[in-house]
Scaffold this motif. Structure first.
Motif, mmCIF file in Angstrom:
data_model
loop_
_atom_site.group_PDB
_atom_site.id
_atom_site.type_symbol
_atom_site.label_atom_id
_atom_site.label_comp_id
_atom_site.label_asym_id
_atom_site.label_seq_id
_atom_site.Cartn_x
_atom_site.Cartn_y
_atom_site.Cartn_z
ATOM 1 N N GLY A 147 0.630 -1.657 0.192
ATOM 2 C CA GLY A 147 -0.212 -0.155 0.183
ATOM 3 C C GLY A 147 1.214 1.242 0.605
ATOM 4 O O GLY A 147 2.232 0.944 0.029
ATOM 5 N N PRO A 148 0.198 2.140 -0.222
ATOM 6 C CA PRO A 148 0.903 3.876 -0.163
ATOM 7 C C PRO A 148 2.229 3.345 1.346
ATOM 8 O O PRO A 148 2.066 3.620 2.523
ATOM 9 C CB PRO A 148 -0.099 4.596 0.054
ATOM 10 C CG PRO A 148 -1.364 4.302 -0.584
ATOM 11 C CD PRO A 148 -0.968 3.253 0.197
ATOM 12 N N GLY A 149 3.530 3.171 1.021
ATOM 13 C CA GLY A 149 3.823 3.836 2.509
ATOM 14 C C GLY A 149 4.668 2.287 2.745
ATOM 15 O O GLY A 149 4.732 2.429 4.090
ATOM 16 N N ILE A 150 3.489 1.060 2.523
ATOM 17 C CA ILE A 150 3.722 0.094 3.395
ATOM 18 C C ILE A 150 4.605 -1.111 2.431
ATOM 19 O O ILE A 150 3.769 -1.257 1.709
ATOM 20 C CB ILE A 150 2.231 -0.436 3.469
ATOM 21 C CG1 ILE A 150 1.839 0.116 4.220
ATOM 22 C CG2 ILE A 150 2.392 -1.637 4.823
ATOM 23 C CD1 ILE A 150 1.827 0.984 5.751
ATOM 24 N N VAL A 151 5.039 -1.880 3.254
ATOM 25 C CA VAL A 151 6.021 -3.065 2.747
ATOM 26 C C VAL A 151 5.817 -4.400 3.133
ATOM 27 O O VAL A 151 6.091 -4.361 4.306
ATOM 28 C CB VAL A 151 8.195 -2.436 2.264
ATOM 29 C CG1 VAL A 151 7.667 -1.195 1.418
ATOM 30 C CG2 VAL A 151 9.179 -2.272 3.477
ATOM 31 N N GLN A 152 5.974 -4.949 2.296
ATOM 32 C CA GLN A 152 5.949 -6.189 2.731
ATOM 33 C C GLN A 152 7.223 -7.237 2.105
ATOM 34 O O GLN A 152 7.332 -6.725 0.749
ATOM 35 C CB GLN A 152 4.361 -7.194 2.737
ATOM 36 C CG GLN A 152 3.389 -5.795 3.802
ATOM 37 C CD GLN A 152 2.306 -7.359 2.723
ATOM 38 O OE1 GLN A 152 2.295 -8.125 1.534
ATOM 39 N NE2 GLN A 152 0.981 -6.190 3.314
ATOM 40 N N VAL A 153 7.850 -8.289 3.380
ATOM 41 C CA VAL A 153 8.957 -9.181 3.316
ATOM 42 C C VAL A 153 8.479 -10.437 2.009
ATOM 43 O O VAL A 153 6.770 -10.906 3.259
ATOM 44 C CB VAL A 153 9.735 -8.875 4.341
ATOM 45 C CG1 VAL A 153 11.089 -10.214 3.485
ATOM 46 C CG2 VAL A 153 10.035 -7.723 4.090
ATOM 47 N N HIS A 154 8.540 -10.936 0.873
ATOM 48 C CA HIS A 154 7.493 -11.748 0.832
ATOM 49 C C HIS A 154 8.132 -13.088 1.730
ATOM 50 O O HIS A 154 9.769 -13.437 1.321
ATOM 51 C CB HIS A 154 8.158 -12.048 -0.689
ATOM 52 C CG HIS A 154 7.572 -13.255 -1.054
ATOM 53 N ND1 HIS A 154 7.710 -15.033 -1.216
ATOM 54 C CD2 HIS A 154 6.649 -13.409 -2.480
ATOM 55 C CE1 HIS A 154 7.564 -15.551 -2.622
ATOM 56 N NE2 HIS A 154 6.169 -14.579 -2.505
ATOM 57 N N PRO A 155 7.429 -14.109 1.592
ATOM 58 C CA PRO A 155 7.910 -15.385 3.081
ATOM 59 C C PRO A 155 8.739 -15.873 2.017
ATOM 60 O O PRO A 155 8.793 -16.207 0.669
ATOM 61 C CB PRO A 155 6.708 -16.097 2.942
ATOM 62 C CG PRO A 155 5.764 -15.569 2.851
ATOM 63 C CD PRO A 155 6.209 -14.661 1.424
ATOM 64 N N GLY A 156 10.378 -16.780 2.912
ATOM 65 C CA GLY A 156 11.129 -16.798 1.920
ATOM 66 C C GLY A 156 12.460 -16.064 1.517
ATOM 67 O O GLY A 156 13.299 -16.879 0.772
#
Length: 151
Positions: A71-80
């Motif tokens: 989302g705007p200003g939100i990052v997520q790390v892909h599992p693994g």
């Protein structure tokens, strides 16, 4: 009156010469080929400091899918996800410490990580960067001289 004007001119010239010599001495020595940059992280640090180093790691991780924008200003790390260098490891560790994945928190925490700071320390040790604060006395002297000459 002419003697006073001559004394002021001599004082300004001597002060300017000493200031230029001091500035030249405070800058890092120009290195030969052995002092070149070793990787992209070092080049990013020279260009923009620790923030740019972290930005390069974020873009690299985003480019190959290890990091996704949630989302705007939100990052997520892909599992693994894995880290290929210490800066990416700092980003992954910073993401673990930022429960919401807020990019500002992740970026700031990674910038303050010792692994990122060591890049700058290594560059300063090789003479490619000036240590922080090394030019402060000379800038102060130049400001005082400009103020006195301007008044």
């Amino acid at each position: 009156m002419n003697l006073l004007a001559l004394a002021i001119w001599i004082a300004v010239i001597v002060s300017s010469v000493l200031l230029m010599r001091g500035l030249r001495g405070s800058r890092p020595a120009s290195g030969g080929p052995a002092y070149g940059l070793h990787d992209l992280s070092e080049a990013a640090f020279v260009v923009g400091g620790p923030g740019t180093v972290v930005d390069v790691a974020l873009v690299s991780m985003l480019g190959d899918g290890r990091l996704v924008v949630g989302g705007p200003g939100i990052v997520q790390v892909h599992p693994g996800s894995w880290a290929t260098d210490p800066t990416e490891r700092a980003v992954l560790q910073a993401h673990r410490g930022a429960p919401s994945g807020w990019l500002y928190q992740v970026r700031y925490a990674a910038m303050c990580d010792p692994a990122v700071q060591e890049i700058g320390d290594a560059l300063a040790a090789r003479g490619l960067l000036s240590p922080p604060g090394s030019g402060r006395p000379w800038r102060r002297w130049a400001l005082i001289q400009a103020s006195v000459c301007g008044s």
